[in-house]
Motif scaffolding. Structure first.
Motif, PDB file in Angstrom:
ATOM      1  N   VAL A  62      -4.174   7.642   2.458  1.00 19.67           N
ATOM      2  CA  VAL A  62      -2.925   6.921   2.197  1.00 19.67           C
ATOM      3  C   VAL A  62      -1.787   7.506   3.028  1.00 19.67           C
ATOM      4  CG1 VAL A  62      -1.155   6.477   0.456  1.00 19.67           C
ATOM      5  CG2 VAL A  62      -3.567   6.138  -0.111  1.00 19.67           C
ATOM      6  N   PHE A  63      -1.678   8.831   3.038  1.00 20.98           N
ATOM      7  CA  PHE A  63      -0.606   9.474   3.799  1.00 20.98           C
ATOM      8  C   PHE A  63      -0.726   9.147   5.282  1.00 20.98           C
ATOM      9  CE2 PHE A  63       2.777  12.583   3.969  1.00 20.98           C
ATOM     10  CZ  PHE A  63       2.745  12.994   5.295  1.00 20.98           C
ATOM     11  N   THR A  64      -1.934   9.285   5.813  1.00 17.74           N
ATOM     12  CA  THR A  64      -2.136   9.045   7.237  1.00 17.74           C
ATOM     13  C   THR A  64      -1.931   7.576   7.582  1.00 17.74           C
ATOM     14  OG1 THR A  64      -3.721  10.871   7.336  1.00 17.74           O
ATOM     15  CG2 THR A  64      -3.754   9.306   9.158  1.00 17.74           C
ATOM     16  N   GLY A  65      -2.422   6.690   6.726  1.00 16.12           N
ATOM     17  CA  GLY A  65      -2.245   5.257   6.982  1.00 16.12           C
ATOM     18  C   GLY A  65      -0.785   4.852   6.999  1.00 16.12           C
ATOM     19  N   LEU A 120      -1.738  -2.102   4.721  1.00 15.04           N
ATOM     20  CA  LEU A 120      -3.014  -1.971   4.011  1.00 15.04           C
ATOM     21  C   LEU A 120      -4.149  -1.701   4.990  1.00 15.04           C
ATOM     22  CD1 LEU A 120      -4.710  -2.170   1.435  1.00 15.04           C
ATOM     23  CD2 LEU A 120      -4.840  -4.664   1.813  1.00 15.04           C
ATOM     24  N   ILE A 121      -4.162  -2.420   6.101  1.00 12.51           N
ATOM     25  CA  ILE A 121      -5.185  -2.201   7.127  1.00 12.51           C
ATOM     26  C   ILE A 121      -5.096  -0.781   7.665  1.00 12.51           C
ATOM     27  CG2 ILE A 121      -5.970  -2.874   9.434  1.00 12.51           C
ATOM     28  CD1 ILE A 121      -5.078  -5.724   8.784  1.00 12.51           C
ATOM     29  N   ALA A 122      -3.858  -0.294   7.882  1.00 10.55           N
ATOM     30  CA  ALA A 122      -3.674   1.068   8.393  1.00 10.55           C
ATOM     31  C   ALA A 122      -4.216   2.102   7.416  1.00 10.55           C
ATOM     32  CB  ALA A 122      -2.194   1.328   8.672  1.00 10.55           C
ATOM     33  N   ALA A 153      -8.040   1.879   7.403  1.00 16.56           N
ATOM     34  CA  ALA A 153      -8.564   2.427   8.654  1.00 16.56           C
ATOM     35  C   ALA A 153      -8.481   3.945   8.671  1.00 16.56           C
ATOM     36  CB  ALA A 153      -7.794   1.843   9.840  1.00 16.56           C
ATOM     37  N   ALA A 154      -7.350   4.494   8.221  1.00 14.57           N
ATOM     38  CA  ALA A 154      -7.178   5.945   8.200  1.00 14.57           C
ATOM     39  C   ALA A 154      -8.166   6.600   7.240  1.00 14.57           C
ATOM     40  CB  ALA A 154      -5.749   6.296   7.802  1.00 14.57           C
ATOM     41  N   THR A 155      -8.341   6.008   6.065  1.00 11.66           N
ATOM     42  CA  THR A 155      -9.278   6.559   5.086  1.00 11.66           C
ATOM     43  C   THR A 155     -10.704   6.517   5.620  1.00 11.66           C
ATOM     44  OG1 THR A 155      -7.839   5.773   3.292  1.00 11.66           O
ATOM     45  CG2 THR A 155     -10.094   6.387   2.702  1.00 11.66           C
ATOM     46  N   ALA A 156     -11.054   5.405   6.265  1.00 12.21           N
ATOM     47  CA  ALA A 156     -12.396   5.285   6.849  1.00 12.21           C
ATOM     48  C   ALA A 156     -12.606   6.318   7.941  1.00 12.21           C
ATOM     49  CB  ALA A 156     -12.593   3.872   7.402  1.00 12.21           C
ATOM     50  N   ALA A 157     -11.583   6.556   8.746  1.00 12.27           N
ATOM     51  CA  ALA A 157     -11.706   7.540   9.832  1.00 12.27           C
ATOM     52  C   ALA A 157     -11.916   8.943   9.267  1.00 12.27           C
ATOM     53  CB  ALA A 157     -10.453   7.513  10.709  1.00 12.27           C
ATOM     54  N   ALA A 180     -10.297  -1.602  13.706  1.00 13.79           N
ATOM     55  CA  ALA A 180      -9.345  -1.538  12.591  1.00 13.79           C
ATOM     56  C   ALA A 180      -7.930  -1.223  13.066  1.00 13.79           C
ATOM     57  CB  ALA A 180      -9.818  -0.487  11.581  1.00 13.79           C
ATOM     58  N   VAL A 181      -7.811  -0.218  13.939  1.00 13.48           N
ATOM     59  CA  VAL A 181      -6.481   0.197  14.396  1.00 13.48           C
ATOM     60  C   VAL A 181      -5.841  -0.887  15.268  1.00 13.48           C
ATOM     61  CG1 VAL A 181      -5.249   1.867  15.822  1.00 13.48           C
ATOM     62  CG2 VAL A 181      -6.994   2.653  14.226  1.00 13.48           C
ATOM     63  N   THR A 182      -6.637  -1.473  16.167  1.00 16.19           N
ATOM     64  CA  THR A 182      -6.110  -2.552  17.002  1.00 16.19           C
ATOM     65  C   THR A 182      -5.753  -3.762  16.154  1.00 16.19           C
ATOM     66  OG1 THR A 182      -7.549  -1.780  18.792  1.00 16.19           O
ATOM     67  CG2 THR A 182      -6.525  -3.934  19.072  1.00 16.19           C
ATOM     68  N   GLY A 183      -6.598  -4.042  15.150  1.00 20.12           N
ATOM     69  CA  GLY A 183      -6.301  -5.149  14.240  1.00 20.12           C
ATOM     70  C   GLY A 183      -5.017  -4.920  13.480  1.00 20.12           C
ATOM     71  N   MET A 184      -4.779  -3.658  13.076  1.00 18.68           N
ATOM     72  CA  MET A 184      -3.531  -3.338  12.384  1.00 18.68           C
ATOM     73  C   MET A 184      -2.337  -3.632  13.286  1.00 18.68           C
ATOM     74  SD  MET A 184      -1.060  -0.694  12.516  1.00 18.68           S
ATOM     75  CE  MET A 184       0.440  -0.758  11.535  1.00 18.68           C
TER      76      MET A 184
END
Length: 274
Positions: free
Chosen positions: A116-119, A151-153, A156-160, A183-187
């Protein structure tokens, strides 16, 4: 009066290049983080390198994609200080997430907090980068689309971060980096879809495509140099480049011909080629 806004002034060139940079940063960051967690030696250095790699990859993705952003066919001007600040934010927030999972473990609460923090930080980097842009009119955002991009960010961050602590094989890490690139490009493009720019007059605050490319090249020198340095370090470190059969930080790799501790004979169980 509404401006004619385009994110694809150069066609597929900028989105493809942006996606590849996001994948490169993710791939290097995942290998560095895996190296730190699995081996344990020089953990701070490897986690820092992983954070720099992922942060620079995300940031370069953003501004390469922005090279294709035009209003009425003209590229934008950017404030250099705010642009650099967005790079610092990208690296800093990724570092928080990477160091959390690197030192606090892989528990659900730690992973969720770090994600969450990173996203949120990645989203902040994106919109801070947008704030650096001098547009001919005030930027307006669709609240719903902005929320979707955040939300996507976060996802994506959690998945990474999950991949960094759970996916250890080289091939699996490369696959995870491709997913992260999407994910990051989509964000980014979801965030750009939220933008609405009403203008009262044309051309204010804009520059030629050549001017934008010159600015972009200057801004990208540092992050690209960091990614190249990271790639060289990863390529020449055997532990970082190990495949799916890499041992954990507490296991030892037997050396051919050398007796294993507690056994009288040679390490006959050692797998050839490892």
């Amino acid at each position: 009066m509404e401006a004619t806004v385009s994110n694809f002034h150069y066609g597929a060139v900028t989105p493809v290049a942006a996606f590849l940079m996001a994948c490169l940063g993710a791939a290097l960051g995942l290998r560095c983080t895996t190296r730190a967690i699995r081996r344990g030696t020089n953990r701070v250095g490897w986690l820092a390198l992983g954070a720099v790699s992922i942060g620079c990859g995300i940031w370069t993705m953003h501004f390469i994609a922005m090279a294709g952003f035009t209003i009425d066919g003209l590229s934008m001007q950017y404030d250099s200080a705010t642009t650099v600040l967005s790079l610092v934010v990208a690296i800093a927030v990724v570092a928080v997430g990477v160091f959390l999972v690197g030192f606090r473990g892989t528990g659900t609460a730690v992973l969720a907090t770090a994600g969450v923090f990173t996203g949120l930080g990645v989203a902040a980097m994106h919109y801070l980068g947008m704030a650096a842009m001098h547009s001919p009119g005030e930027l307006r955002y669709s609240s719903l689309t902005v929320a979707l991009s955040i939300l996507i960010a976060v996802v994506a961050a959690t998945a990474a971060l999950w991949a960094a602590v759970s996916v250890h094989g080289l091939g699996a890490s490369l696959g995870a980096s491709l997913i992260m690139g999407v994910a990051v490009t989509g964000m980014h493009y979801t965030g750009m879809a939220a933008v609405d720019i009403p203008v009262d007059h044309h051309g204010a605050g804009t520059q030629s495509s050549a001017g934008m490319m010159s600015f972009l090249l200057v801004m990208l020198v540092g992050p690209l140099a960091a990614l190249i340095m990271s790639a060289v370090i990863v390529m020449f470190d055997g532990d970082a480049m190990l495949g799916a059969d890499e041992p954990g930080p507490r296991s030892s790799v037997p050396v051919p011909g050398r007796a294993v501790a507690g056994q009288g004979g040679p390490a006959s169980h050692h797998h050839p080629g490892t």
